[in-house]
Design a protein around this motif. Structure first.
Motif, PDB file in Angstrom:
ATOM      1  N   THR A   1     -11.090  -7.837  13.930  1.00  0.00           N
ATOM      2  CA  THR A   1     -10.973  -9.249  13.551  1.00  0.00           C
ATOM      3  C   THR A   1      -9.545  -9.576  13.152  1.00  0.00           C
ATOM      4  O   THR A   1      -8.993 -10.629  13.524  1.00  0.00           O
ATOM      5  CB  THR A   1     -11.927  -9.549  12.377  1.00  0.00           C
ATOM      6  N   THR A   2      -8.928  -8.658  12.427  1.00  0.00           N
ATOM      7  CA  THR A   2      -7.552  -8.861  11.988  1.00  0.00           C
ATOM      8  C   THR A   2      -6.632  -9.035  13.189  1.00  0.00           C
ATOM      9  O   THR A   2      -5.757  -9.913  13.204  1.00  0.00           O
ATOM     10  CB  THR A   2      -7.114  -7.662  11.136  1.00  0.00           C
TER      11      THR A   2
ATOM     12  N   ARG B   1      -7.126 -12.468  14.686  1.00  0.00           N
ATOM     13  CA  ARG B   1      -6.571 -13.520  13.827  1.00  0.00           C
ATOM     14  C   ARG B   1      -5.057 -13.589  13.941  1.00  0.00           C
ATOM     15  O   ARG B   1      -4.478 -14.675  13.883  1.00  0.00           O
ATOM     16  CB  ARG B   1      -6.963 -13.276  12.370  1.00  0.00           C
TER      17      ARG B   1
ATOM     18  N   SER C   1      -4.176 -15.348  17.285  1.00  0.00           N
ATOM     19  CA  SER C   1      -4.386 -16.803  17.359  1.00  0.00           C
ATOM     20  C   SER C   1      -3.615 -17.567  16.296  1.00  0.00           C
ATOM     21  O   SER C   1      -3.795 -18.769  16.144  1.00  0.00           O
ATOM     22  CB  SER C   1      -5.876 -17.126  17.274  1.00  0.00           C
TER      23      SER C   1
ATOM     24  N   MET D   1      -3.651 -17.165  12.948  1.00  0.00           N
ATOM     25  CA  MET D   1      -4.273 -17.354  11.638  1.00  0.00           C
ATOM     26  C   MET D   1      -3.674 -16.442  10.570  1.00  0.00           C
ATOM     27  O   MET D   1      -3.856 -16.681   9.378  1.00  0.00           O
ATOM     28  CB  MET D   1      -5.785 -17.110  11.718  1.00  0.00           C
ATOM     29  N   LEU D   2      -3.000 -15.376  11.006  1.00  0.00           N
ATOM     30  CA  LEU D   2      -2.389 -14.438  10.060  1.00  0.00           C
ATOM     31  C   LEU D   2      -0.968 -14.123  10.516  1.00  0.00           C
ATOM     32  O   LEU D   2      -0.712 -14.028  11.716  1.00  0.00           O
ATOM     33  CB  LEU D   2      -3.169 -13.107  10.033  1.00  0.00           C
TER      34      LEU D   2
ATOM     35  N   PRO E   1      -2.333 -22.038  14.719  1.00  0.00           N
ATOM     36  CA  PRO E   1      -3.421 -21.949  15.694  1.00  0.00           C
ATOM     37  C   PRO E   1      -3.546 -23.183  16.590  1.00  0.00           C
ATOM     38  O   PRO E   1      -3.860 -23.047  17.775  1.00  0.00           O
ATOM     39  CB  PRO E   1      -4.667 -21.803  14.808  1.00  0.00           C
TER      40      PRO E   1
ATOM     41  N   HIS F   1      -9.746 -19.207  20.346  1.00  0.00           N
ATOM     42  CA  HIS F   1     -10.314 -18.127  19.539  1.00  0.00           C
ATOM     43  C   HIS F   1     -11.673 -18.578  19.003  1.00  0.00           C
ATOM     44  O   HIS F   1     -11.754 -19.571  18.287  1.00  0.00           O
ATOM     45  CB  HIS F   1      -9.344 -17.841  18.376  1.00  0.00           C
TER      46      HIS F   1
ATOM     47  N   PRO G   1     -14.186 -17.634  16.415  1.00  0.00           N
ATOM     48  CA  PRO G   1     -14.069 -16.712  15.284  1.00  0.00           C
ATOM     49  C   PRO G   1     -15.367 -15.989  14.966  1.00  0.00           C
ATOM     50  O   PRO G   1     -16.444 -16.388  15.412  1.00  0.00           O
ATOM     51  CB  PRO G   1     -13.673 -17.629  14.133  1.00  0.00           C
TER      52      PRO G   1
ATOM     53  N   ASP H   1     -14.846 -13.066  18.928  1.00  0.00           N
ATOM     54  CA  ASP H   1     -15.093 -12.074  17.883  1.00  0.00           C
ATOM     55  C   ASP H   1     -16.591 -11.889  17.674  1.00  0.00           C
ATOM     56  O   ASP H   1     -17.239 -12.720  17.043  1.00  0.00           O
ATOM     57  CB  ASP H   1     -14.406 -12.505  16.582  1.00  0.00           C
TER      58      ASP H   1
ATOM     59  N   THR I   1     -11.509 -23.104  10.197  1.00  0.00           N
ATOM     60  CA  THR I   1     -11.821 -23.147  11.624  1.00  0.00           C
ATOM     61  C   THR I   1     -11.167 -24.343  12.332  1.00  0.00           C
ATOM     62  O   THR I   1     -10.896 -24.273  13.529  1.00  0.00           O
ATOM     63  CB  THR I   1     -13.351 -23.201  11.822  1.00  0.00           C
TER      64      THR I   1
END
Ligand SMILES: Nc1ncnc2c1ncn2[C@@H]1O[C@H](COP(=O)(O)OP(=O)(O)OP(=O)(O)O)[C@@H](O)[C@H]1O
Ligand SMILES: [Mg+2]
Lengths: 238, 291
Positions: A45-46, A49, A52, A54-55, A73, A83, A85, A162, B176
Motif C-alpha cells: 500500500t505504501t 501511495r 500516486s 499521496m506520500l 494526486p 489509484h 485505494p 490496492d 480520497t
C-alpha cells in the motif's frame, strides 16, 4: 525494448524514522498487468501511495517519461494514472451516479463521458439498477465494482489497484478479476496489489514479490506461480 | 394577532441574518471539521467594509452588497491560506486557538481604527406598508428576500453542481478526494470564500437593519449564529438555516413575554435541551465512521 509506462527506481518511503519501503525498483510496461504481491505489512500500500502522490518519497517515479516527484494526486490523475485505494474510498453519502461523476471530474469531453458511463453500466449492470442509491448502502462487492467503475470514468491509461478482492466472496472475486481482464483487453495498463496471490498471479503477465519493504523476486507471473518460495509462503501449498 | 404577525416578521428577519452567518460556520465545519471562530469577526468587519464603501462612494444597495461580499470572500480565503492551512495537520487545539486569535486580530484592528460605534449612512430609503395593523417595510422584505435567495442559491450549488458535489465528497473523505483529480486546497479555499461572502451579505443586511455598527458586535452575533449552526446540526447546510430561524424566533418571542434580560438565558437553555435529545442537532448526523 520500448520505454516502460511506469518506472519506479530506488523507491524509499518513510513513516517518520521507519522505512516501510527500502529502495525498490520495477517497471510496468504499456498494456501489461503487473501484480505486486506480499504479506501483510510488506509495503504494498505504501508503494502505491507514493506512486500516486499521496506520500512523499525518495528515489524516482516516472510516468511516460514524466517525473512525478512533488506532484499532488490530482495532478497525477490528470497525467493518466488512477489509484483505487485500499478499502475502496467510496463516498457513501453520495449516490452511485455522483460517485461516477466525481470519477470523471477531470474530463471536459461530454460525449466521451456519456459514452464511458454507458460502457461502465454495461460492464457493471448492477450499478445501472442502483444509480440513484446512496453508495454507502451498496454491498461490499457492489462497492468494489463502483470503485472500479469510478476509476474507469477518469479514462486513465494506467490503473493502480490496492486489493480489489478484499472482503469479497470467491464468486465476486472472480467477477472483479474478469472485469480487470476486460479493462486490460481494452488497453488499460494495470498495477495490481493483492494478498490473494493465487488469483493475482493467474491474471497478471508479470509479478513482483515484496517482503518487508524489499523486492525479492520478479518475473513472469506463471513462473512465480510455480516458484517454491512463493508457493510455500503465499499459496498455502508445497 | 397583529402583534404576533408583527413579531413573526421580526423573527424571520433576525433569523435570516443569523442563517447567513451560521452557514459559514457549518460549511467550514463540514469540509474541515473545524470551527472557524474568527467568522463572527469576519461578519463584523464586512459591515465596516460596507460603511467605508459608502463613505467613499455612495453606490446603490445591490452594488454595495456585491462589492462587500467579494471583499469579505477575499478576507476569508486569506485567513484560510495564511492562518489555517499551515495548521491543517496540527493538533486540533492549535487550530482552535489560531481561529480565536485571528478573530481577535480582526476585532482589535477594527477597534484601533474605529474606537467608537459608527452610524451607517442609509443604504436604502425604506417604504413601509400597513396591512391591517401589521407594518412591513421594504427593507425587511429586502433583507428576507436577499437572504432566502442566497440560501436557495447555495442549496442548489451544493446539491446540483460539480463543485458542490466535490465539497460534499470532501466532507466525507478528504483523503480520497484528490484521487478523483479534485484539487482539495482549491475546494477548501472555495468553501471559505462562499462562507465568508455569505457572512459579508449578513454584514450589509445587518448594518441596513440596525445601522449602528461597532468593532465588538461580531462576538455576540457570531456566537449566536454558531449556536444556531449547532442547534441545526453543524456541518449540515439546511440544518444551519433551520437552527437560525428557530433561534431568531425564540429570541424575538421570548422578549414578547419575558423581560429582555431573559433572552439569552432562554436561548442557551434551549440549546442544552435540544442537544440532550438530539446530540447532533436537529438535522445533523453522526460522522460516518472511517475504518
Ligand atoms: N501511517 C503509517 N504510519 C506509520 N507506519 C505505517 C503507516 N502506514 C503503514 N505503516 C507501516 O508500514 C509498513 C508497510 O505498510 P503497508 O500498509 O504498505 O503494508 P501492506 O503491504 O499494504 O500490507 P497489507 O497487506 O496488510 O495491506 C507496515 O509495517 C506498517 O505498519
Ligand atoms: Mg495494504
Amino acid at each position: 525494448m520500448s520505454d516502460p509506462m511506469l518506472r519506479v527506481d530506488n523507491l524509499v518511503v518513510r513513516y517518520g524514522d521507519i522505512r516501510a519501503v527500502k529502495g525498490i525498483s520495477f517497471q510496468v510496461q504499456q498494456g501489461e498487468i503487473l501484480a505486486l504481491v506480499g504479506a501483510n505489512g510488506a509495503g504494498k500500500t505504501t508503494t502505491l501511495r507514493a506512486i500516486s502522490g499521496m506520500l512523499p518519497f525518495e528515489g524516482s517515479v516516472v510516468l511516460e517519461g514524466r517525473d512525478l516527484r512533488g506532484l499532488t494526486p490530482d495532478r497525477i490523475l490528470r497525467l493518466g494514472l488512477s489509484h483505487v485505494p485500499e478499502g475502496r474510498g467510496i463516498f457513501g453519502g453520495l449516490t452511485v451516479m455522483e460517485n461516477l461523476q466525481l470519477g470523471a471530474w477531470i474530463r471536459r469531453d461530454k460525449a466521451g463521458r456519456a459514452r464511458d458511463l454507458e460502457l461502465v453500466m454495461d460492464v457493471f449492470p448492477r450499478l445501472r439498477e442502483r444509480v440513484a442509491q446512496l453508495a454507502g448502502t451498496l454491498s461490499g462487492g457492489e462497492q468494489q465494482m463502483l470503485a472500479l467503475a469510478r476509476a474507469r470514468m477518469s479514462d486513465a491509461r494506467i490503473l493502480i489497484l490496492d486489493e480489489p478482492s478484499m472482503g469479497l466472496a470467491p464468486k465476486l472475486v472472480q467477477e472483479v478479476f474478469a472485469v480487470l481482464r476486460q479493462l486490460n483487453k481494452r488497453g488499460v495498463t494495470i498495477l495490481l496489489v493483492e494478498q490473494n496471490a493465487n488469483m493475482a498471479l493467474r491474471l497478471a503477465h508479470r509479478a513482483c514479490l515484496l517482503e518487508t519493504g524489499n523486492l525479492v523476486l520478479e518475473g513472469p507471473a506463471s513462473e512465480l506461480l510455480v516458484n517454491p518460495r512463493v508457493r510455500e509462503a503465499y499459496l498455502g501449498a508445497g | 394577532m397583529d402583534y404576533f404577525a408583527q413579531q413573526a416578521i421580526n423573527a424571520i428577519q433576525l433569523g435570516s441574518i443569523y442563517a447567513l452567518i451560521a452557514l459559514g460556520y457549518s460549511m467550514v465545519y463540514g469540509v474541515l471539521v473545524m470551527i472557524n471562530f474568527a467568522h463572527g469577526d469576519v461578519f463584523m468587519v464586512s459591515s465596516f467594509f460596507c460603511f467605508l464603501l459608502l463613505l467613499l462612494l455612495p453606490v446603490p444597495f445591490v452594488a454595495a452588497l456585491i462589492i462587500v461580499m467579494l471583499a469579505t470572500a477575499v478576507l476569508g480565503v486569506a485567513l484560510e491560506r495564511l492562518a489555517y492551512r499551515p495548521l491543517r495537520n496540527a493538533p486540533r487545539v492549535s487550530a482552535i486557538i489560531t481561529a480565536l486569535g485571528c478573530g481577535l486580530i480582526i476585532q482589535n484592528t477594527t477597534l484601533s481604527l474605529s474606537p467608537y460605534s459608527q452610524r451607517m449612512p442609509e443604504l436604502f430609503v425604506p417604504v413601509t406598508w400597513n396591512f391591517g395593523g401589521v407594518t412591513v417595510s421594504s427593507l425587511q422584505l429586502l433583507i428576507i428576500g436577499v437572504s432566502v435567495g442566497l440560501m436557495i442559491g447555495l442549496d442548489f450549488f451544493i446539491r446540483r453542481t460539480r463543485y458542490g458535489m466535490a465539497m460534499r465528497a470532501i466532507a466525507q473523505d478528504r483523503i480520497t478526494v484528490p484521487l478523483m483529480g479534485i484539487p482539495v486546497n482549491t475546494m477548501i479555499a472555495l468553501t471559505f470564500a462562499i462562507g465568508a461572502a455569505l457572512g459579508g451579505a449578513a454584514g450589509v443586511l445587518y448594518a441596513s437593519a440596525y445601522p449602528v455598527i461597532s468593532a465588538t458586535m461580531g462576538v455576540l452575533i457570531g456566537w449566536k449564529a454558531f449556536v444556531a449552526a449547532v442547534i441545526g446540526g453543524i456541518g449540515s447546510v439546511r440544518g444551519a438555516v433551520l437552527g437560525a430561524y428557530v433561534l431568531g424566533s425564540v429570541e424575538v418571542f421570548t422578549v414578547t413575554v419575558l423581560p429582555s434580560t431573559y433572552r439569552d438565558l432562554v436561548v442557551y437553555a434551549l440549546l442544552l435541551v435540544i442537544l440532550i435529545f438530539k446530540p447532533y442537532g436537529l438535522l445533523g448526523r453522526p460522522a460516518v465512521q472511517k475504518v
